[in-house]
Design a protein around this motif. Structure first.
Motif, PDB file in Angstrom:
ATOM      1  N   SER A  76      -2.495   9.822   5.600  1.00  0.00           N
ATOM      2  CA  SER A  76      -1.274  10.283   4.634  1.00  0.00           C
ATOM      3  C   SER A  76      -0.182   8.962   4.961  1.00  0.00           C
ATOM      4  CB  SER A  76      -0.591  11.667   5.191  1.00  0.00           C
ATOM      5  OG  SER A  76       0.429  11.908   4.238  1.00  0.00           O
ATOM      6  N   SER A  77      -0.643   7.953   4.139  1.00  0.00           N
ATOM      7  CA  SER A  77       0.266   6.855   4.070  1.00  0.00           C
ATOM      8  C   SER A  77       1.705   7.109   3.997  1.00  0.00           C
ATOM      9  CB  SER A  77      -0.370   5.907   3.086  1.00  0.00           C
ATOM     10  OG  SER A  77      -1.462   5.474   3.314  1.00  0.00           O
ATOM     11  N   THR A 126      -4.724  -1.876  -6.846  1.00  0.00           N
ATOM     12  CA  THR A 126      -3.685  -2.749  -7.184  1.00  0.00           C
ATOM     13  C   THR A 126      -3.322  -3.302  -5.793  1.00  0.00           C
ATOM     14  OG1 THR A 126      -3.120  -1.719  -9.154  1.00  0.00           O
ATOM     15  CG2 THR A 126      -1.516  -3.206  -8.326  1.00  0.00           C
ATOM     16  N   PRO A 127      -2.719  -2.788  -4.752  1.00  0.00           N
ATOM     17  CA  PRO A 127      -2.509  -3.451  -3.497  1.00  0.00           C
ATOM     18  C   PRO A 127      -3.624  -4.267  -2.913  1.00  0.00           C
ATOM     19  CG  PRO A 127      -1.957  -1.065  -3.286  1.00  0.00           C
ATOM     20  CD  PRO A 127      -2.986  -1.101  -4.698  1.00  0.00           C
ATOM     21  N   ILE A 128      -4.782  -4.197  -3.159  1.00  0.00           N
ATOM     22  CA  ILE A 128      -5.984  -4.955  -2.784  1.00  0.00           C
ATOM     23  C   ILE A 128      -6.022  -6.224  -3.390  1.00  0.00           C
ATOM     24  CG2 ILE A 128      -8.610  -5.250  -2.164  1.00  0.00           C
ATOM     25  CD1 ILE A 128      -8.527  -2.151  -1.880  1.00  0.00           C
ATOM     26  N   TRP A 140       0.939  -1.149  -0.096  1.00  0.00           N
ATOM     27  CA  TRP A 140       0.041  -0.165  -0.122  1.00  0.00           C
ATOM     28  C   TRP A 140       0.912   1.234  -0.186  1.00  0.00           C
ATOM     29  CZ3 TRP A 140      -5.549   0.503  -0.017  1.00  0.00           C
ATOM     30  CH2 TRP A 140      -5.740   1.693   0.347  1.00  0.00           C
ATOM     31  N   VAL A 141       1.594   1.224   1.021  1.00  0.00           N
ATOM     32  CA  VAL A 141       2.572   2.678   0.965  1.00  0.00           C
ATOM     33  C   VAL A 141       3.505   2.543  -0.352  1.00  0.00           C
ATOM     34  CG1 VAL A 141       4.586   3.425   2.186  1.00  0.00           C
ATOM     35  CG2 VAL A 141       2.782   2.543   3.694  1.00  0.00           C
ATOM     36  N   ALA A 142       3.972   1.521  -0.655  1.00  0.00           N
ATOM     37  CA  ALA A 142       4.894   1.842  -1.925  1.00  0.00           C
ATOM     38  C   ALA A 142       4.069   2.219  -3.140  1.00  0.00           C
ATOM     39  CB  ALA A 142       5.502   0.368  -2.286  1.00  0.00           C
ATOM     40  N   SER A 143       2.728   2.015  -3.193  1.00  0.00           N
ATOM     41  CA  SER A 143       1.990   2.241  -4.260  1.00  0.00           C
ATOM     42  C   SER A 143       1.688   3.688  -4.296  1.00  0.00           C
ATOM     43  CB  SER A 143       0.469   1.355  -4.380  1.00  0.00           C
ATOM     44  OG  SER A 143      -0.200   1.584  -5.414  1.00  0.00           O
ATOM     45  N   SER A 184      -0.527   5.597   8.364  1.00  0.00           N
ATOM     46  CA  SER A 184      -1.278   6.594   7.503  1.00  0.00           C
ATOM     47  C   SER A 184      -1.712   8.072   8.532  1.00  0.00           C
ATOM     48  CB  SER A 184      -2.376   6.128   6.776  1.00  0.00           C
ATOM     49  OG  SER A 184      -1.982   5.078   5.910  1.00  0.00           O
ATOM     50  N   ASN A 185      -1.016   8.656   8.872  1.00  0.00           N
ATOM     51  CA  ASN A 185      -1.133   9.645  10.076  1.00  0.00           C
ATOM     52  C   ASN A 185      -1.825  10.772   9.710  1.00  0.00           C
ATOM     53  OD1 ASN A 185      -0.507   8.278  12.610  1.00  0.00           O
ATOM     54  ND2 ASN A 185       1.637   8.116  11.661  1.00  0.00           N
TER      55      ASN A 185
END
Length: 390
Positions: free
Chosen positions: A137-138, A239-241, A79-82, A188-189
């Motif tokens: 904000s991931s 895509t991450p999902i 997720w973060v990479a995406s 994701s703060n």
């Protein structure tokens, strides 16, 4: 493409380590600096970056393929990479001066984002005054800039303008609020801004991205930068999902090959015809989601490379397939989880984490199926469609 191929190979080599680190990532509630450094070393974050800043400006399918693999190993990492990776694509659309601000001294600079326009924007001389709080904000712990969505109020006959604002880390604070049931490792703060000035060149209108006419295209002329934000960004979430569903599938099949169902007189689960059918349905759903994504991106890129206009029907189909891709992946994860038996609820079993992460990703605003499907239906019936996300 040789460089992009090497990146994909490097990402695959990282997967066993990321899979082993998945629980640690969840417990930490953020991706480790070591993981970010390893991803950067593969060149992953440069896949969608312009070549003039050392990027690969690769085909989106290559980027999304890497994201899918990463999320199959660790949902939070994928997720973060995406979402961080796609920011280099959007940055290429900004005026060159903004690109120089971010990448001039360090082309490896990373950005996080929060696009929901929850803050207050005031147009002032030379730019904008930005204040407020933005959530989700991931990967913000690893970024030194942030992209924030905001609405500039209209005046008189001038309509309101939905824009992205680019701010350096010195202009905002990160508030640790990330205590969730899924995607716990994404960090994701919240981003808090107290009256920061954003010069005009660090702002980009969503109207321009929807028209595929942006200032950055003057220097970044590759076809990659002539496709719509509303096509590439939604798939950054879906895509991450799909990757999580892929990881869940692999974990489930491995587990079921050895599982013995005590409640059914010691019958091997692999011999159960109903389990076989459920696995087949899950595999078909995951494959359908991925095949639609690759077909859509391939068609978009072919038209962009030919300098052809991107038809609205295609852009609407991309959004249709994107929300359906999320639905198919979630259906597959649910079916696999249900077929895994009681052991799947133990925290030591990877299925429960894939299930939680996928459902956490599902509630992202871009995955609202009715909105996207309604737009597609309007288009098919010959009605006008106006939305920043097409």
């Amino acid at each position: 493409m040789e460089g992009a191929t090497a990146v994909a190979s490097g990402v695959r080599e990282l997967l066993p380590v990321l899979r082993d680190r998945a629980q640690e990532t969840e417990d930490r509630r953020t991706i480790s600096a070591e993981t970010i450094k390893s991803l950067a070393a593969t060149g992953f974050f440069r896949l969608l970056q312009p070549a003039r800043f050392g990027g690969h400006q690769a085909d989106p399918v290559t980027f999304f393929g890497c994201v899918r693999d990463l999320a199959a190993a660790c949902g939070s990492t994928g997720w973060v990479a995406s979402v961080i990776g796609v920011h280099n694509w959007q940055m290429a659309l900004f005026p060159d001066r903004a690109q120089q601000d971010v990448w001039g001294d360090d082309p490896g600079t990373l950005m996080s984002s929060s696009y929901a326009p929850t803050g207050r924007i005031e147009a002032v001389d030379g730019g904008y005054r930005v204040s407020g709080r933005w959530s989700f904000s991931s990967g913000s712990d690893h970024a030194s800039w942030v992209l924030l969505g905001g609405i500039v109020p209209g005046a008189g006959d001038t309509p309101a303008d939905f824009r992205t604002f680019l701010l350096p880390a010195a202009d905002y604070t990160i508030e640790d609020v990330w205590h969730t049931i899924g995607l716990r490792g994404t960090g994701s703060n919240d981003i808090v801004v107290a009256g920061a000035f954003v010069p005009a060149h660090r702002s980009l209108s969503f109207a321009d991205t929807a028209r595929c006419v942006c200032p950055g295209q003057e220097l970044n002329t590759a076809p990659l930068y002539r496709i719509p934000y509303g096509s590439i960004f939604p798939y950054t979430i879906t895509t991450p999902i799909i990757g999580m569903a892929t990881g869940a599938y692999d974990a489930h099949v491995t587990y079921m090959r050895e599982r013995v169902r005590a409640a059914y007189a010691g019958v091997r689960a692999a011999e159960d015809p109903y389990s076989q059918v459920r696995v087949a349905r899950a595999a078909a759903d995951v494959d359908a989601a991925w095949l639609a994504l690759t077909a859509d991106m391939t068609e978009l890129m072919a038209l962009a490379a030919a300098g052809a206009k991107l038809p609205m029907r295609l852009r609407l189909r991309v959004r249709r397939d994107q929300v359906r891709g999320t639905e198919l992946a979630i259906t597959a994860v649910d079916r696999l989880f249900e077929n895994s038996g009681g052991r799947a609820i133990y925290t030591s079993h990877p299925m429960q984490r894939y299930w939680r992460d996928a459902h956490a990703g599902r509630v992202h605003a871009i995955n609202d199926p009715e909105r996207a499907l309604s737009m597609y239906g309007r288009g098919e019936f010959g009605l006008s469609v106006a939305d920043a996300m097409i």
